[in-house]
Enzyme design. Structure first.
Site, PDB file in Angstrom:
ATOM      1  N   TRP A 106     -10.256 -26.290  16.820  1.00 14.61           N
ATOM      2  CA  TRP A 106     -10.734 -27.513  17.605  1.00 14.61           C
ATOM      3  C   TRP A 106      -9.774 -27.854  18.951  1.00 14.61           C
ATOM      4  CZ3 TRP A 106      -9.518 -32.297  19.284  1.00 14.61           C
ATOM      5  CH2 TRP A 106     -10.811 -33.121  20.222  1.00 14.61           C
ATOM      6  N   HIS A 107      -8.472 -28.049  18.150  1.00 11.18           N
ATOM      7  CA  HIS A 107      -7.096 -28.048  19.194  1.00 11.18           C
ATOM      8  C   HIS A 107      -6.602 -27.319  19.605  1.00 11.18           C
ATOM      9  CE1 HIS A 107      -6.444 -31.639  16.739  1.00 11.18           C
ATOM     10  NE2 HIS A 107      -5.953 -32.332  17.840  1.00 11.18           N
ATOM     11  N   GLY A 108      -6.649 -26.002  19.594  1.00 16.19           N
ATOM     12  CA  GLY A 108      -6.098 -24.656  20.307  1.00 16.19           C
ATOM     13  C   GLY A 108      -6.546 -24.109  19.777  1.00 16.19           C
TER      14      GLY A 108
END
Lengths: 79, 310, 476
Positions: free
Chosen positions: C324-326
């Site tokens: 989700w972050h990257g």
């Protein structure tokens, strides 16, 4: 099995799961009242309860358990 | 409720009062450009990037060319990151110039970089990377105090510069840098740094016919108001090598532009005016250079044959 | 529009006034218009996405409510979840996956004609997509009734304080507030503005100052040594805290000033004595979201496998959080590492408790301090992955950390300012953690103290703040 019998049975499960020999439950008890009752131990508790009552919960029911009283109610509805 | 708004009001007043006090005391240290937009419209302008911003001191021109143009001179240069010739800068110059000017002096400092297309440019679609930077985003460049500047260019303010006071913008638009190293090693490091910068941008930027065209337009516009000089200021040999490789015909193209009504003075390789970092002159060199420049301008036939104005 | 732009300082007071002037029943309309305008100002085309997600979520939740059939309800729920996840996958992961697949194919001597996608990631998409998914599942679980007013759903998905970077709120908290918002109250305004002021301080003065140093060190792996990386590694969690924590406070404060209560996102994370406690204090809205909608269902279905089931569920949940972050392997590694930390802790809960008990360490200040430092170090080390742009870069950094010592790079002015104000921030957190109610400054009884404190912080922000438009979490 009536509510007090369920409570009695739960009273044997909770202390072992949370490793707190003196722990005794009430209907209004919630996760935030018990040290160590977090999302990890919660699932262990659930599977222990399922095992000893011989029932299976649904995920939906799990989400509805806001305190021990809710849990007893759901167990009672399954017996 | 009332009490809250009363307190909020007091707070806002305190903030505004302190800010005003602060800006009036230290404004010239706090922003390199704010002061350029607080003067009335001007008659004689210097335009360009940081080379002319710090290297051409209007007071020197006022003294040397006294009586020959509508002075004082005003330095309307910025830095390489926003000063490029194009329709935006032309528009801004138009706004900064007093339309009644007849005998102004306009020194347009040029370099290959100021006539380049850069990332963010889509000149064919009328999109320019510089359009939302000062001075191009200012509709009202002649107001004091200038709230438009606060609104549009607040990002330029760096209040903590007050502590070091390393540089200062004078009222005539000249930017005085106190932070020029004297140590040879530090200077060498600066040279190295700038050369790296230029080498890097010569890979990404490209010479722009459009910007050349706009420079020509700028010359034609300014010519109606006085004398126009296209000036290429001194650089180091290394920087010259990079610039020559980047844009081989730059000089001849500029001579072409100059035909539309300007004189082109190329000092790029006048190594008697050494830079301290590859492209900037320190105070003493800049003074010597300015004097030499004024001598040349004074000897323009068009200037020489004119009677001094009283 | 971002919170640190001047545009916002005109927009926000105006919206506050307009919103309170609108009768409570219709206030959601004012707020919706304001929110769409706010989002429009980032990139107009992205508004289609929020509108699309709103429409789909509204339609499917209404359908779910209309059917008594549990199976059909589940299908509808999945339909919406998959549908609104599509844009997120497309914008965020398509390019990475495409690149990887192309490389693989090229290795097998096959050419692969799909073009590269260089579209910009719509800001905030990861945040409001998660909010919409949470709402859908809540309706499926019958915890909520589907909202009948599409305007309210639209506002939930696009509410401007939250739309760019959270907190990832729940429909159960927000929808009732949108339906009947609070009356104008001085206490809400003053609380909200105070939170915003402190948020700006955390973001502009602490995070962005430290960020200058950290960016410099990470931008040039070749020329910086291990000592510099040690400083950067130690400072990075503080930068993140100031950045996302500060931005969250601005969001929470803005909502509060307009009369809406939004959940806290950070609760003094650096005073955690264990990783599991840390994750109950850090980015709370994300982690509770992941707990409720990913970890719980997973661990529920793995519960027959006892502790191992939980470990697998944990690892998967944090893996998803990492992705989700990257969209990169560095975040996969980051997520796995968090999962491993927590699994180890879960496995050793009992033995660690026994150990503390036997030596009576639980209440010892030095032991608590040591535990906090240990927890912080684990987190800081794991963040090296998050900060590096490639896996090999993070390994280079680790290698330098252990071998390449020497004089660190020092950016005196930025470090002094950054560290000085970080100390102030930590002192304030320390007070809230251990001495609640004491040494109040923003809430001091004396008006003069409060007033001077606001002025001082305000001018700290003006003078020492880094005024920029960048915010780390936007592209997540």
């Amino acid at each position: 099995m009536n509510r007090s019998e369920i409570t009695e049975k739960l009273n044997t499960i909770f202390p072992t799961v949370f490793n707190k020999p003196g722990l005794s439950i009430t209907e209004s008890l919630t996760a935030s009242d018990v040290d160590g009752w977090d999302s990890l131990t919660h699932m262990i508790l659930i599977s222990e309860v399922e095992k000893s009552f011989g029932i299976t919960f649904k995920l939906k029911e799990l989400n509805k358990m806001k305190n021990v009283g809710d849990m007893i109610e759901i167990i009672a509805s399954k017996l | 409720m009332k009490a809250f708004f009363l307190k909020l009001g007091v707070f806002v007043i305190a903030v505004v009062a302190l800010m005003t006090l602060f800006m009036s005391q230290f404004g010239q240290y706090v922003d390199y450009f704010y002061g350029k937009f607080t003067t009335p419209a001007q008659h004689s302008l210097i335009t360009g990037d940081s080379k002319s911003l710090s290297g051409l001191r209007p007071a020197l021109f006022d003294e040397q060319l006294k009586g020959q143009f509508e002075l004082p001179m005003f330095n309307y240069s910025f830095t390489m990151s926003q000063a490029v010739y194009g329709s935006c800068y032309l528009e801004s110059i138009r706004r900064k110039l007093d339309p009644d000017t007849k005998n102004g002096l306009f020194i347009l400092s040029v370099s290959p970089w100021m006539l380049s297309e850069r990332p963010g440019d889509e000149v064919e679609n009328g999109v320019f990377f510089e359009s939302d930077m000062a001075p191009h985003n200012m509709r009202f460049p002649n107001m004091k105090p200038n709230p438009e500047y606060f609104l549009r260019n607040f990002n330029n303010f760096h209040f903590k510069a007050v502590f070091r006071q390393a540089s200062r913008l004078h009222e005539d638009g000249w930017y005085e840098e106190h932070n020029v190293p004297n140590d040879e090693r530090e200077r060498a490091a600066l040279h190295h740094h700038h050369e790296g910068l230029f080498r890097q941008q010569s890979k990404i930027w490209k010479p722009s016919g459009f910007r050349m065209q706009q420079l020509k337009k700028t010359v034609s516009f300014l010519k109606k108001h006085g004398t126009v000089v296209l000036l290429r200021m001194p650089s180091s040999a290394n920087v010259n090598r990079i610039e020559d490789a980047y844009w081989q015909n730059f000089d001849s193209e500029l001579q072409q532009v100059a035909k539309s009504g300007a004189s082109y003075l190329n000092y790029a390789k006048s190594y008697q005016f050494p830079t301290f970092d590859g492209s900037h002159l320190d105070y003493d060199t800049a003074t010597a250079f300015g004097k030499a420049l004024c001598d040349t301008i004074r000897n323009f036939p068009s200037v020489k044959n004119k009677l001094p104005q009283s | 529009m971002v919170f640190t732009s001047l545009h916002f300082f005109v927009f926000f007071p105006l919206v506050c006034v307009l919103s309170y002037l609108t009768p409570a029943r219709y206030r959601y309309i004012t707020l919706l218009v304001a929110s769409y305008y706010f989002y429009l100002n980032t990139k107009p085309i992205f508004l289609l996405l929020t509108a699309g997600i709103t429409l789909s979520t509204y339609a499917f939740t209404r359908l779910m409510d209309a059917t008594p059939n549990d199976d059909r309800k589940r299908k509808l729920m999945w339909c919406n979840v998959v549908l609104i996840l599509l844009p997120l996958f497309f914008f965020k992961y398509f390019e990475t996956i495409n690149r990887e697949v192309m490389q693989l194919m090229a290795g097998l001597n096959l050419s692969y004609p799909l073009p590269d996608n260089h579209w910009l990631l719509p800001v905030g998409i990861s945040f409001y997509t998660f909010m919409a998914i949470g709402y859908t599942i809540d309706v499926y679980n019958e915890e909520l009734e589907a909202e009948k007013n599409i305007g309210i759903v639209a506002l939930f998905v696009s509410f401007f304080p939250l739309v760019l970077s959270g907190p990832i709120e729940r429909a159960g908290n927000m929808l009732p507030q949108f339906r009947s918002p609070e009356k104008l109250a001085a206490s809400n305004l003053s609380k909200g503005l105070k939170l915003m002021l402190w948020g700006y301080f955390m973001k502009l003065v602490v995070a962005d100052r430290l960020g200058i140093y950290i960016d410099e060190v990470y931008s040039d792996t070749a020329s910086h040594n291990g000592s510099s990386y040690l400083i950067a590694m130690t400072l990075y969690p503080f930068q993140l805290y100031g950045d996302l924590g500060g931005y969250s406070l601005i969001a929470i404060g803005a909502a509060k000033a307009m009369g809406f209560n939004v959940m806290m996102n950070f609760r003094r994370p650096f005073f955690s004595v264990s990783m599991s406690e840390f994750w109950r204090r850090w980015h709370i809205s994300l982690i509770t979201w992941i707990t409720d909608y990913i970890y719980t269902p997973l661990s529920f279905s793995f519960r027959k496998h006892g502790k191992w089931g939980i470990v697998i569920a944990l690892l998967l949940a944090f893996l998803i959080s990492g992705i989700w972050h990257g969209a990169s392997l560095t975040f996969v590694a980051w997520g796995l590492l968090q999962g491993i930390f927590l699994s180890v802790e879960a496995y050793t809960v009992k033995s660690r408790a026994d150990f503390r008990h036997r030596f009576g360490l639980g209440k010892q200040a030095w032991f608590i301090a040591l535990s906090c430092i240990f927890t912080f170090s684990l987190f800081a080390i794991s963040q090296v992955f998050a900060r590096s742009s490639t896996l090999s870069e993070s390994f280079t950094v680790f290698a330098k950390l252990v071998s390449d010592h020497g004089n660190p790079y020092v950016d005196f002015s930025n470090l002094t300012i950054g560290l000085g104000f970080l100390a102030l921030l930590m002192l304030s957190d320390f007070r809230d953690e251990f001495l609640p109610g004491k040494f109040r400054i923003f809430d001091n009884r004396s008006f003069a103290v409060r007033f001077l404190a606001y002025l001082a912080i305000f001018f700290c922000i003006v003078i020492f703040g880094v005024v920029s438009d960048q915010f780390i979490y936007f592209n997540f």
